[in-house]
Design an enzyme around this catalytic site. Structure first.
Site, PDB file in Angstrom:
ATOM      1  N   HIS A 143     -40.186  -9.100 -76.179  1.00  0.00           N
ATOM      2  CA  HIS A 143     -39.673  -8.366 -77.581  1.00  0.00           C
ATOM      3  C   HIS A 143     -39.615  -7.046 -76.908  1.00  0.00           C
ATOM      4  O   HIS A 143     -38.085  -6.817 -76.594  1.00  0.00           O
ATOM      5  CB  HIS A 143     -40.817  -8.202 -78.629  1.00  0.00           C
ATOM      6  CG  HIS A 143     -39.480  -7.189 -80.036  1.00  0.00           C
ATOM      7  ND1 HIS A 143     -38.977  -7.450 -81.186  1.00  0.00           N
ATOM      8  CD2 HIS A 143     -39.221  -5.558 -79.800  1.00  0.00           C
ATOM      9  CE1 HIS A 143     -38.364  -6.577 -81.918  1.00  0.00           C
ATOM     10  NE2 HIS A 143     -38.806  -6.066 -80.989  1.00  0.00           N
ATOM     11  N   GLU A 144     -40.546  -6.184 -75.810  1.00  0.00           N
ATOM     12  CA  GLU A 144     -40.149  -4.702 -75.642  1.00  0.00           C
ATOM     13  C   GLU A 144     -39.113  -5.116 -74.076  1.00  0.00           C
ATOM     14  O   GLU A 144     -38.119  -4.138 -74.304  1.00  0.00           O
ATOM     15  CB  GLU A 144     -41.186  -4.240 -75.389  1.00  0.00           C
ATOM     16  CG  GLU A 144     -42.319  -4.317 -76.474  1.00  0.00           C
ATOM     17  CD  GLU A 144     -41.299  -3.102 -77.304  1.00  0.00           C
ATOM     18  OE1 GLU A 144     -40.567  -2.300 -77.775  1.00  0.00           O
ATOM     19  OE2 GLU A 144     -42.124  -3.053 -78.872  1.00  0.00           O
ATOM     20  N   HIS A 147     -36.220  -5.913 -75.049  1.00  0.00           N
ATOM     21  CA  HIS A 147     -34.825  -4.314 -75.593  1.00  0.00           C
ATOM     22  C   HIS A 147     -34.251  -3.409 -74.176  1.00  0.00           C
ATOM     23  O   HIS A 147     -33.385  -3.320 -74.558  1.00  0.00           O
ATOM     24  CB  HIS A 147     -36.222  -3.154 -76.175  1.00  0.00           C
ATOM     25  CG  HIS A 147     -36.512  -3.450 -77.716  1.00  0.00           C
ATOM     26  ND1 HIS A 147     -34.882  -2.790 -78.948  1.00  0.00           N
ATOM     27  CD2 HIS A 147     -37.276  -3.804 -78.894  1.00  0.00           C
ATOM     28  CE1 HIS A 147     -35.067  -3.697 -80.187  1.00  0.00           C
ATOM     29  NE2 HIS A 147     -36.665  -3.998 -79.764  1.00  0.00           N
ATOM     30  N   GLU A 225     -33.441  -5.702 -83.566  1.00  0.00           N
ATOM     31  CA  GLU A 225     -34.435  -6.417 -83.246  1.00  0.00           C
ATOM     32  C   GLU A 225     -34.375  -7.371 -83.958  1.00  0.00           C
ATOM     33  O   GLU A 225     -35.090  -8.424 -82.900  1.00  0.00           O
ATOM     34  CB  GLU A 225     -35.313  -6.061 -84.803  1.00  0.00           C
ATOM     35  CG  GLU A 225     -35.293  -4.151 -84.613  1.00  0.00           C
ATOM     36  CD  GLU A 225     -36.240  -3.492 -83.524  1.00  0.00           C
ATOM     37  OE1 GLU A 225     -37.659  -4.798 -83.351  1.00  0.00           O
ATOM     38  OE2 GLU A 225     -36.456  -2.835 -82.310  1.00  0.00           O
TER      39      GLU A 225
END
Length: 291
Positions: A143-144, A147, A225
């Site tokens: 997830h990071e 980003h 997100e």
């Protein structure tokens, strides 16, 4: 998520300093009274300046704010796994190897930050490492990394710069009109009174417009997100990402602040979803299930 909270907090602090400087420039030159173009130029310079400074400082400030320890050489199996996992995911999405750090916190969270896709930071809390399975932690890291690959901090910086410019320009344009109106009605007030009126009105309006602009900033954060969740699902599989979000539902509320909060895995609750940096976990899980 920690990364957005820190970014917004830093941006606000810089904006306050720039606001004071702008008012001093106004008092010395009076440029804003006779030139909307001059005001617009200063609004752009100071508006984007605050965002760019926040972005440039985000990596070092994030580490200092959480007391993060960068992993230079892995000292144990967990640190080795962290470096190997982030390295593999970074190669998959085509970005440079991020700096990896661990910070001491009981809450399950992680965040990413940095001014460039090839010069970024991924930090993970000890609470996440202790409470999540390897599959769940792998999904959080994905997830990071997503980003970073999506360039979310750069996009946030550009958007925040536009918002700052609008807030500065509109608040000072209205303050000019109000101070001009009051000074003509109260001739005995003089230049000092006119400037004080301008200063007070512009400051109040900046705070008010800044608050309203935060709805747009938080909307963007929530939107990104969903994209980061989808990116993680592509990297490690949606079941791992769903499992990670399910685990987060059992944990405590995030303790991250400022810009870091927006680009973390979990966010704080609010009286209204409009002021939340992250969508409710239920909505994120539903979106993944519908992929």
């Amino acid at each position: 998520m920690k990364r957005i909270a820190l970014f917004l907090a830093t941006n606000l602090a810089v904006m306050i300093v720039f606001s004071i400087v702008l008012n001093i420039v106004y008092a010395v030159t009076g440029i804003q009274q006779g030139s909307l173009s001059g005001l617009l130029v200063m609004a752009v310079l100071f508006g984007f300046g605050g965002s760019l400074i926040s972005l440039m400082m985000s990596k070092s400030m994030a580490l200092r704010s959480v007391g993060g320890e960068v992993i230079e050489q892995p000292r144990n199996e967990t640190e080795h796994w962290l470096l190997e996992t982030v390295s593999r995911q970074a190669q998959q999405v085509g970005i440079g190897m991020p700096t990896v750090a661990i910070y001491d916190s009981p809450d399950m969270n992680a965040f990413a930050t940095g001014a460039k896709r090839d010069d970024s930071l991924v930090a993970v809390s000890t609470g996440l490492l202790h409470s999540m399975t390897r599959d769940e932690a792998e999904a959080v890291l994905a997830h990071e990394v997503s980003h970073i690959a999506n360039g979310d901090m750069i996009t946030m910086t550009l958007m925040q710069g536009v918002v700052n410019t609008f807030v500065i320009f509109l608040s000072r344009m209205i303050a000019n009109a109000v101070s001009g109106f009051t000074s003509s009605d109260e001739e005995g007030e003089g230049e000092g009174g006119s400037f004080m009126t301008y200063f007070i009105v512009s400051t109040v309006l900046e705070l008010a417009f800044g608050f309203l602009a935060s709805f747009l900033t938080m909307w963007f954060s929530r939107h990104r997100e969903f994209h980061a969740d989808a990116g993680a699902a592509q990297l490690v599989g949606k079941q791992k990402m769903i499992a990670a979000l399910e685990r987060l539902r059992m944990g405590q509320e995030s303790q991250l602040e400022g810009s870091m909060m927006a680009f973390g895995i979990n966010g704080k609750k609010s009286l209204t979803e409009l002021l939340m940096s992250h969508p409710p976990l239920e909505k994120r899980i539903d979106a993944l299930r519908q992929m």
